[in-house]
Motif scaffolding. Sequence first.
Motif, PDB file in Angstrom:
ATOM      1  N   ARG A   1       0.840  -1.280   0.073  1.00  0.00           N
ATOM      2  CA  ARG A   1      -0.182   0.177   0.052  1.00  0.00           C
ATOM      3  C   ARG A   1       0.759   1.176   0.016  1.00  0.00           C
ATOM      4  NH1 ARG A   1      -5.332  -1.387   1.277  1.00  0.00           N
ATOM      5  NH2 ARG A   1      -5.225  -3.576   2.121  1.00  0.00           N
ATOM      6  N   GLN A   2       0.290   2.203  -0.615  1.00  0.00           N
ATOM      7  CA  GLN A   2       1.101   3.592  -0.784  1.00  0.00           C
ATOM      8  C   GLN A   2       1.057   4.406   0.539  1.00  0.00           C
ATOM      9  OE1 GLN A   2       3.043   4.480  -3.166  1.00  0.00           O
ATOM     10  NE2 GLN A   2       2.494   3.383  -5.104  1.00  0.00           N
ATOM     11  N   LYS A   3       1.993   4.780   0.922  1.00  0.00           N
ATOM     12  CA  LYS A   3       2.148   5.526   2.601  1.00  0.00           C
ATOM     13  C   LYS A   3       0.885   6.502   2.383  1.00  0.00           C
ATOM     14  CE  LYS A   3       5.104   8.039   5.371  1.00  0.00           C
ATOM     15  NZ  LYS A   3       6.417   8.395   5.754  1.00  0.00           N
ATOM     16  N   GLU A   4       0.756   7.245   1.522  1.00  0.00           N
ATOM     17  CA  GLU A   4       0.044   8.508   1.511  1.00  0.00           C
ATOM     18  C   GLU A   4      -1.655   8.131   1.618  1.00  0.00           C
ATOM     19  OE1 GLU A   4       1.497   8.086  -2.851  1.00  0.00           O
ATOM     20  OE2 GLU A   4       2.080   7.923  -0.608  1.00  0.00           O
ATOM     21  N   ASN A   5      -1.880   7.041   1.199  1.00  0.00           N
ATOM     22  CA  ASN A   5      -3.120   6.233   1.325  1.00  0.00           C
ATOM     23  C   ASN A   5      -3.699   5.616   2.796  1.00  0.00           C
ATOM     24  OD1 ASN A   5      -3.650   7.248  -1.266  1.00  0.00           O
ATOM     25  ND2 ASN A   5      -3.013   5.127  -2.279  1.00  0.00           N
ATOM     26  N   GLU A   6      -2.715   5.411   3.533  1.00  0.00           N
ATOM     27  CA  GLU A   6      -2.996   4.827   4.799  1.00  0.00           C
ATOM     28  C   GLU A   6      -2.820   5.613   6.200  1.00  0.00           C
ATOM     29  OE1 GLU A   6      -3.832   1.605   4.290  1.00  0.00           O
ATOM     30  OE2 GLU A   6      -3.770   2.032   2.342  1.00  0.00           O
ATOM     31  N   LEU A   7      -3.382   5.013   7.120  1.00  0.00           N
ATOM     32  CA  LEU A   7      -3.468   5.740   8.451  1.00  0.00           C
ATOM     33  C   LEU A   7      -1.710   5.457   9.057  1.00  0.00           C
ATOM     34  CD1 LEU A   7      -6.964   4.417   9.736  1.00  0.00           C
ATOM     35  CD2 LEU A   7      -6.195   6.831   8.607  1.00  0.00           C
ATOM     36  N   GLU A   8      -1.643   6.210  10.021  1.00  0.00           N
ATOM     37  CA  GLU A   8      -0.416   6.554  10.643  1.00  0.00           C
ATOM     38  C   GLU A   8      -0.323   5.245  11.856  1.00  0.00           C
ATOM     39  OE1 GLU A   8       0.477  10.105  12.334  1.00  0.00           O
ATOM     40  OE2 GLU A   8       0.626  11.135  10.425  1.00  0.00           O
ATOM     41  N   ASN A   9      -1.469   4.834  12.051  1.00  0.00           N
ATOM     42  CA  ASN A   9      -1.230   3.723  13.064  1.00  0.00           C
ATOM     43  C   ASN A   9      -1.186   2.428  12.407  1.00  0.00           C
ATOM     44  OD1 ASN A   9      -3.957   3.504  11.992  1.00  0.00           O
ATOM     45  ND2 ASN A   9      -4.963   3.033  13.896  1.00  0.00           N
ATOM     46  N   THR A  10      -0.697   2.159  11.155  1.00  0.00           N
ATOM     47  CA  THR A  10      -0.366   1.143  10.311  1.00  0.00           C
ATOM     48  C   THR A  10       1.054   1.134   9.904  1.00  0.00           C
ATOM     49  OG1 THR A  10      -0.904   1.845   8.223  1.00  0.00           O
ATOM     50  CG2 THR A  10      -2.701   0.913   9.592  1.00  0.00           C
ATOM     51  N   TYR A  11       1.699  -0.133   9.567  1.00  0.00           N
ATOM     52  CA  TYR A  11       2.975  -0.120   9.211  1.00  0.00           C
ATOM     53  C   TYR A  11       3.023   0.499   7.623  1.00  0.00           C
ATOM     54  CZ  TYR A  11       6.301  -1.976  12.511  1.00  0.00           C
ATOM     55  OH  TYR A  11       7.173  -1.967  13.276  1.00  0.00           O
ATOM     56  N   SER A  12       2.040   0.165   6.871  1.00  0.00           N
ATOM     57  CA  SER A  12       2.175   0.971   5.730  1.00  0.00           C
ATOM     58  C   SER A  12       1.707   2.206   5.664  1.00  0.00           C
ATOM     59  CB  SER A  12       0.784   0.333   4.698  1.00  0.00           C
ATOM     60  OG  SER A  12       0.988  -0.911   4.547  1.00  0.00           O
ATOM     61  N   GLY A  13       1.248   2.892   6.515  1.00  0.00           N
ATOM     62  CA  GLY A  13       1.140   4.292   6.764  1.00  0.00           C
ATOM     63  C   GLY A  13       2.123   4.895   7.204  1.00  0.00           C
ATOM     64  N   ASN A  14       3.212   4.217   7.818  1.00  0.00           N
ATOM     65  CA  ASN A  14       4.580   4.930   8.292  1.00  0.00           C
ATOM     66  C   ASN A  14       5.729   4.468   7.209  1.00  0.00           C
ATOM     67  OD1 ASN A  14       4.873   5.746  11.091  1.00  0.00           O
ATOM     68  ND2 ASN A  14       3.125   4.247  11.087  1.00  0.00           N
ATOM     69  N   PHE A  15       5.705   3.403   6.428  1.00  0.00           N
ATOM     70  CA  PHE A  15       6.696   3.133   5.512  1.00  0.00           C
ATOM     71  C   PHE A  15       6.055   2.626   4.059  1.00  0.00           C
ATOM     72  CE2 PHE A  15       7.647   1.392   9.628  1.00  0.00           C
ATOM     73  CZ  PHE A  15       8.938   2.169  10.226  1.00  0.00           C
TER      74      PHE A  15
ATOM     75  N   LEU B   1       5.748   1.420   0.466  1.00  0.00           N
ATOM     76  CA  LEU B   1       6.297   0.226  -0.181  1.00  0.00           C
ATOM     77  C   LEU B   1       7.786   0.319   0.152  1.00  0.00           C
ATOM     78  CD1 LEU B   1       4.996   1.169  -3.577  1.00  0.00           C
ATOM     79  CD2 LEU B   1       3.947  -0.150  -1.689  1.00  0.00           C
ATOM     80  N   ASP B   2       8.351   1.166   1.328  1.00  0.00           N
ATOM     81  CA  ASP B   2       9.745   0.802   1.636  1.00  0.00           C
ATOM     82  C   ASP B   2       9.753  -0.454   2.568  1.00  0.00           C
ATOM     83  OD1 ASP B   2      10.261   3.002   0.465  1.00  0.00           O
ATOM     84  OD2 ASP B   2      10.147   4.432   2.163  1.00  0.00           O
ATOM     85  N   GLU B   3      10.906  -0.754   3.053  1.00  0.00           N
ATOM     86  CA  GLU B   3      11.186  -1.930   3.789  1.00  0.00           C
ATOM     87  C   GLU B   3      10.523  -1.557   5.163  1.00  0.00           C
ATOM     88  OE1 GLU B   3      15.026  -4.417   5.484  1.00  0.00           O
ATOM     89  OE2 GLU B   3      15.318  -2.583   4.186  1.00  0.00           O
ATOM     90  N   PHE B   4       9.950  -2.751   5.791  1.00  0.00           N
ATOM     91  CA  PHE B   4       9.395  -2.682   7.040  1.00  0.00           C
ATOM     92  C   PHE B   4      10.620  -3.168   7.807  1.00  0.00           C
ATOM     93  CE2 PHE B   4       4.349  -3.556   6.106  1.00  0.00           C
ATOM     94  CZ  PHE B   4       4.323  -2.502   5.475  1.00  0.00           C
ATOM     95  N   PRO B   5      10.615  -2.370   9.028  1.00  0.00           N
ATOM     96  CA  PRO B   5      11.778  -2.781  10.149  1.00  0.00           C
ATOM     97  C   PRO B   5      11.235  -4.133  10.850  1.00  0.00           C
ATOM     98  CG  PRO B   5      10.374  -0.960  10.928  1.00  0.00           C
ATOM     99  CD  PRO B   5      10.099  -1.143   9.508  1.00  0.00           C
ATOM    100  N   PHE B   6      12.373  -4.558  11.464  1.00  0.00           N
ATOM    101  CA  PHE B   6      12.060  -5.840  12.320  1.00  0.00           C
ATOM    102  C   PHE B   6      11.164  -5.396  13.441  1.00  0.00           C
ATOM    103  CE2 PHE B   6      15.936  -6.742   9.967  1.00  0.00           C
ATOM    104  CZ  PHE B   6      15.555  -8.402   9.611  1.00  0.00           C
ATOM    105  N   HIS B   7      10.169  -6.167  13.769  1.00  0.00           N
ATOM    106  CA  HIS B   7       9.415  -6.004  14.894  1.00  0.00           C
ATOM    107  C   HIS B   7       8.639  -7.285  15.470  1.00  0.00           C
ATOM    108  CE1 HIS B   7       6.767  -5.747  11.263  1.00  0.00           C
ATOM    109  NE2 HIS B   7       5.700  -6.166  12.081  1.00  0.00           N
ATOM    110  N   THR B   8       7.771  -6.925  16.464  1.00  0.00           N
ATOM    111  CA  THR B   8       6.918  -8.021  16.846  1.00  0.00           C
ATOM    112  C   THR B   8       5.625  -7.540  16.606  1.00  0.00           C
ATOM    113  OG1 THR B   8       8.591  -8.260  18.628  1.00  0.00           O
ATOM    114  CG2 THR B   8       6.031  -8.946  19.025  1.00  0.00           C
TER     115      THR B   8
END
Length: 212
Positions: free
Chosen positions: A46-60, A62-69
Amino acid sequence: MGKELKEKGYMSLSSNAEISMLEVAQNIGKVFRVPTMPLVQTLTPRQKENELENTYSGNFGLDEFPFHTDLAHWYVPPRYLFLRCAVPAPDVVTKLIDSRDICGDIEASILSRSHFKPRKRLDRAANLLKIKQGEIFRWDSIFIEPANSNAEELTLKIQYAISSAKYISLNLDRNGQCLIIDNWRMLHGRSAVSTQSMGRKIERVYFDEVMI
């Protein structure tokens, strides 16, 4: 729990792509429902600009998602996550790091004295969390944040350990290919998504326990 899953913290397996994700999952483990999510979640780029900030897509985006739980801000995150490929993308990989390689050199006293809090309050209360809590190791650079100076120090140590650790790359590149991840042990991330991989589709459920 399967020997491979217990030893490695993750396990790959195949499924019949013609059978529904829920049916496959129910034959593998005890499915856990996240109240704010569908029982089976569909993950697509998902494109960042189309998503909410409380999601990983909203923060990153199509870029790499960092390591997380997953759901690290919960007091007890779901034990396992189960991923199944619905539409493959050969150039996108799931990355895994064993938390034992992250916290093995960190003093137990720092882990015990470090308190974190969710970025947003849960149930109108600031619930304090520990990175290492019994069997649980949790990490998220976005949705939990240091609540004291020890946690700030620990954050730097974990970030350095992640940046220098060896990780495993797994490609869900066939319809029906599956991956079970111990969410209390393994950190996971995703590589960047190219324009030719925008059709990638991964199905996900959470498990309380695995029965294979």
